[in-house]
Design a protein around this motif. Structure first.
Motif, PDB file in Angstrom:
ATOM      1  N   LEU A  47     -51.421 -15.241  -5.311  1.00 19.55           N
ATOM      2  CA  LEU A  47     -50.003 -15.122  -5.669  1.00 19.55           C
ATOM      3  C   LEU A  47     -49.826 -14.036  -6.736  1.00 19.55           C
ATOM      4  O   LEU A  47     -48.899 -13.224  -6.672  1.00 19.55           O
ATOM      5  CB  LEU A  47     -49.494 -16.486  -6.185  1.00 19.55           C
ATOM      6  CG  LEU A  47     -48.096 -16.516  -6.787  1.00 19.55           C
ATOM      7  CD1 LEU A  47     -47.034 -16.205  -5.736  1.00 19.55           C
ATOM      8  CD2 LEU A  47     -47.796 -17.883  -7.414  1.00 19.55           C
ATOM      9  N   LEU A  48     -50.736 -14.023  -7.711  1.00 18.30           N
ATOM     10  CA  LEU A  48     -50.622 -13.044  -8.794  1.00 18.30           C
ATOM     11  C   LEU A  48     -50.831 -11.619  -8.294  1.00 18.30           C
ATOM     12  O   LEU A  48     -50.214 -10.685  -8.801  1.00 18.30           O
ATOM     13  CB  LEU A  48     -51.627 -13.361  -9.907  1.00 18.30           C
ATOM     14  CG  LEU A  48     -51.339 -14.673 -10.645  1.00 18.30           C
ATOM     15  CD1 LEU A  48     -52.367 -14.919 -11.729  1.00 18.30           C
ATOM     16  CD2 LEU A  48     -49.934 -14.670 -11.230  1.00 18.30           C
ATOM     17  N   ALA A  49     -51.689 -11.482  -7.298  1.00 13.78           N
ATOM     18  CA  ALA A  49     -51.903 -10.146  -6.728  1.00 13.78           C
ATOM     19  C   ALA A  49     -50.598  -9.645  -6.095  1.00 13.78           C
ATOM     20  O   ALA A  49     -50.220  -8.485  -6.252  1.00 13.78           O
ATOM     21  CB  ALA A  49     -53.015 -10.196  -5.691  1.00 13.78           C
ATOM     22  N   GLU A  50     -49.905 -10.555  -5.410  1.00 10.37           N
ATOM     23  CA  GLU A  50     -48.606 -10.196  -4.816  1.00 10.37           C
ATOM     24  C   GLU A  50     -47.607  -9.843  -5.896  1.00 10.37           C
ATOM     25  O   GLU A  50     -46.831  -8.907  -5.783  1.00 10.37           O
ATOM     26  CB  GLU A  50     -48.041 -11.397  -4.052  1.00 10.37           C
ATOM     27  CG  GLU A  50     -48.394 -11.467  -2.594  1.00 10.37           C
ATOM     28  CD  GLU A  50     -47.599 -12.565  -1.919  1.00 10.37           C
ATOM     29  OE1 GLU A  50     -46.435 -12.334  -1.598  1.00 10.37           O
ATOM     30  OE2 GLU A  50     -48.152 -13.674  -1.756  1.00 10.37           O
ATOM     31  N   VAL A  54     -45.041  -6.506  -6.748  1.00  6.90           N
ATOM     32  CA  VAL A  54     -43.577  -6.408  -6.872  1.00  6.90           C
ATOM     33  C   VAL A  54     -43.145  -6.044  -8.284  1.00  6.90           C
ATOM     34  O   VAL A  54     -42.021  -5.621  -8.499  1.00  6.90           O
ATOM     35  CB  VAL A  54     -42.840  -7.697  -6.434  1.00  6.90           C
ATOM     36  CG1 VAL A  54     -43.157  -8.053  -5.011  1.00  6.90           C
ATOM     37  CG2 VAL A  54     -43.115  -8.852  -7.358  1.00  6.90           C
ATOM     38  N   ALA A  55     -44.056  -6.237  -9.248  1.00  4.88           N
ATOM     39  CA  ALA A  55     -43.701  -5.922 -10.641  1.00  4.88           C
ATOM     40  C   ALA A  55     -43.444  -4.422 -10.797  1.00  4.88           C
ATOM     41  O   ALA A  55     -42.625  -4.006 -11.612  1.00  4.88           O
ATOM     42  CB  ALA A  55     -44.800  -6.384 -11.586  1.00  4.88           C
ATOM     43  N   SER A  56     -44.150  -3.623  -9.986  1.00  2.90           N
ATOM     44  CA  SER A  56     -43.855  -2.182 -10.017  1.00  2.90           C
ATOM     45  C   SER A  56     -42.810  -1.945  -8.934  1.00  2.90           C
ATOM     46  O   SER A  56     -43.106  -1.971  -7.749  1.00  2.90           O
ATOM     47  CB  SER A  56     -45.112  -1.374  -9.748  1.00  2.90           C
ATOM     48  OG  SER A  56     -45.742  -1.844  -8.580  1.00  2.90           O
TER      49      SER A  56
ATOM     50  N   LEU B 131     -39.828 -12.721  -4.274  1.00  2.00           N
ATOM     51  CA  LEU B 131     -40.821 -12.884  -5.333  1.00  2.00           C
ATOM     52  C   LEU B 131     -40.340 -12.174  -6.604  1.00  2.00           C
ATOM     53  O   LEU B 131     -40.533 -12.656  -7.719  1.00  2.00           O
ATOM     54  CB  LEU B 131     -42.171 -12.331  -4.868  1.00  2.00           C
ATOM     55  CG  LEU B 131     -43.399 -12.756  -5.661  1.00  2.00           C
ATOM     56  CD1 LEU B 131     -43.493 -14.269  -5.789  1.00  2.00           C
ATOM     57  CD2 LEU B 131     -44.669 -12.222  -4.999  1.00  2.00           C
ATOM     58  N   ARG B 132     -39.694 -11.024  -6.405  1.00  2.00           N
ATOM     59  CA  ARG B 132     -39.148 -10.300  -7.545  1.00  2.00           C
ATOM     60  C   ARG B 132     -38.090 -11.151  -8.256  1.00  2.00           C
ATOM     61  O   ARG B 132     -38.043 -11.223  -9.481  1.00  2.00           O
ATOM     62  CB  ARG B 132     -38.511  -8.989  -7.067  1.00  2.00           C
ATOM     63  CG  ARG B 132     -37.627  -8.305  -8.095  1.00  2.00           C
ATOM     64  CD  ARG B 132     -37.046  -7.040  -7.533  1.00  2.00           C
ATOM     65  NE  ARG B 132     -38.139  -6.164  -7.140  1.00  2.00           N
ATOM     66  CZ  ARG B 132     -38.891  -5.498  -8.003  1.00  2.00           C
ATOM     67  NH1 ARG B 132     -38.644  -5.600  -9.294  1.00  2.00           N
ATOM     68  NH2 ARG B 132     -39.868  -4.748  -7.598  1.00  2.00           N
ATOM     69  N   LEU B 157     -49.611  -9.348 -15.428  1.00  2.00           N
ATOM     70  CA  LEU B 157     -48.937  -8.320 -14.640  1.00  2.00           C
ATOM     71  C   LEU B 157     -49.517  -6.926 -14.871  1.00  2.00           C
ATOM     72  O   LEU B 157     -49.600  -6.120 -13.948  1.00  2.00           O
ATOM     73  CB  LEU B 157     -47.435  -8.314 -14.935  1.00  2.00           C
ATOM     74  CG  LEU B 157     -46.689  -9.624 -14.626  1.00  2.00           C
ATOM     75  CD1 LEU B 157     -45.213  -9.485 -14.944  1.00  2.00           C
ATOM     76  CD2 LEU B 157     -46.882 -10.026 -13.166  1.00  2.00           C
ATOM     77  N   LYS B 158     -49.894  -6.664 -16.138  1.00  2.00           N
ATOM     78  CA  LYS B 158     -50.419  -5.316 -16.430  1.00  2.00           C
ATOM     79  C   LYS B 158     -51.941  -5.282 -16.500  1.00  2.00           C
ATOM     80  O   LYS B 158     -52.515  -4.230 -16.774  1.00  2.00           O
ATOM     81  CB  LYS B 158     -49.814  -4.806 -17.735  1.00  2.00           C
ATOM     82  CG  LYS B 158     -48.305  -4.591 -17.646  1.00  2.00           C
ATOM     83  CD  LYS B 158     -47.724  -4.067 -18.932  1.00  2.00           C
ATOM     84  CE  LYS B 158     -46.225  -3.822 -18.786  1.00  2.00           C
ATOM     85  NZ  LYS B 158     -45.594  -3.551 -20.081  1.00  2.00           N
TER      86      LYS B 158
END
Lengths: 97, 201
Positions: A47-50, A54-56, B131-132, B157-158
């Motif tokens: 899930l974190l990889a996904e 999307v974070a970028s 998800l966003r 995230l980073k």
């Protein structure tokens, strides 16, 4: 060598990342509770990889804001029309998805 | 979406149901997620940025008009998401036909030519945008614990090193892992709630 105590959350989490510790690997074979935690952490890692993907953002922020503004406008326009038509509206009952 | 501005309704009733009842908050929730999906789908189909905006506007207004005119979602006749995708495809095709006689038309294949991959594209974009939205909601819900959000953002995230993040925030690495774990649980809860409101992708 067998790990007598159950590994801490950070140890299990690190094991999900690199699976280096043979002691934890052996412990997991014998401890259903830790195995279950490990499996959950493994799913979380996917899930974190996904999430990192999307974070970028693939849409520029200004474009995203314009799209939201367009939708807000459509809602406002729909409301105006709705209040204007309330008295004379005849819903099409058979109209379904 | 700004932090602190929750994209989800406070009640757990279906977003689509809320749209049907003329609930503006439900419409805002719906479009905050599906507006960018429609735009990105149109973009992937090859429309210009302006064309994509036109598709978003036409679909958004058309949907509102349909709901206000008595449109009802009937699960027996298919999923609302599939219906929406069809409308968007139709709008993309219509825009192309309208512009085909002008010098400023889009040189891209008709949606039908894209064929079987259309649904796959839609699902991919929808999954990402939802998800966003969950991530934004997570940020909003973490507003009262800014340190936890910063820890999550930097470490997860980073992908910054745990030791560095823990040192900068004055916490132990064990605590950092606990924060990560708690945030993931919260994220999963938010995602489940969104799936309940909009149906799973």
């Amino acid at each position: 060598m067998f790990l007598n105590r159950c590994p801490k959350l950070d140890e299990l989490d690190a094991f999900v990342q690199d699976a280096q510790s043979k002691r934890i690997a052996r412990h997991l074979l014998r401890c259903p509770s830790c195995r279950s935690k490990f499996e959950e952490l493994y799913r979380d890692a996917n899930l974190l990889a996904e999430l990192r993907g999307v974070a970028s953002d693939s849409l520029e922020q200004c474009v995203r804001e314009r799209v939201h503004a367009i939708c807000r406008m459509a809602i406002a326009k729909g409301n105006e029309r709705s209040s204007g038509e309330k008295s004379k509206r005849h819903p099409r009952n058979g109209d379904t998805a | 979406m700004a932090a602190g501005n929750s994209p989800f309704p406070t009640t757990r009733h279906s977003v689509i149901g809320g749209c049907g009842q003329g609930d503006n908050r439900a419409w805002e929730t719906f479009f905050s997620i599906y507006g960018p999906i429609i735009f990105r789908f149109a973009r992937r189909a090859g429309l210009s940025e302006h064309g994509c905006e036109e598709v978003v506007a036409n679909v958004a207004f058309g949907l509102m008009r349909a709901f206000r005119g008595g449109f009802e979602v009937d699960p027996a006749k298919g999923r609302f998401r599939d219906y929406l995708r069809k409308i968007v495809n139709r709008e993309i095709g219509s825009l192309r036909r309208h512009r085909s006689g002008t010098a400023n038309h889009d040189h891209s294949p008709e949606p039908a030519e894209v064929g079987n991959t259309v649904e796959q594209h839609w699902c991919e974009i929808e999954r990402e945008e939802r998800l966003r939205a969950c991530l934004e909601q997570l940020r909003a819900e973490s507003a009262a614990r800014p340190r936890d959000w910063t820890a999550f953002e930097r470490y997860v995230l980073k992908s910054e090193p745990a030791a560095q993040v823990a040192r900068d925030l004055g916490i132990s690495t064990s605590r950092l892992y606990v924060i990560k774990h708690d945030m993931i649980q919260l994220l999963k809860r938010i995602r489940q709630e969104l799936d309940e409101n909009l149906g799973e992708v």
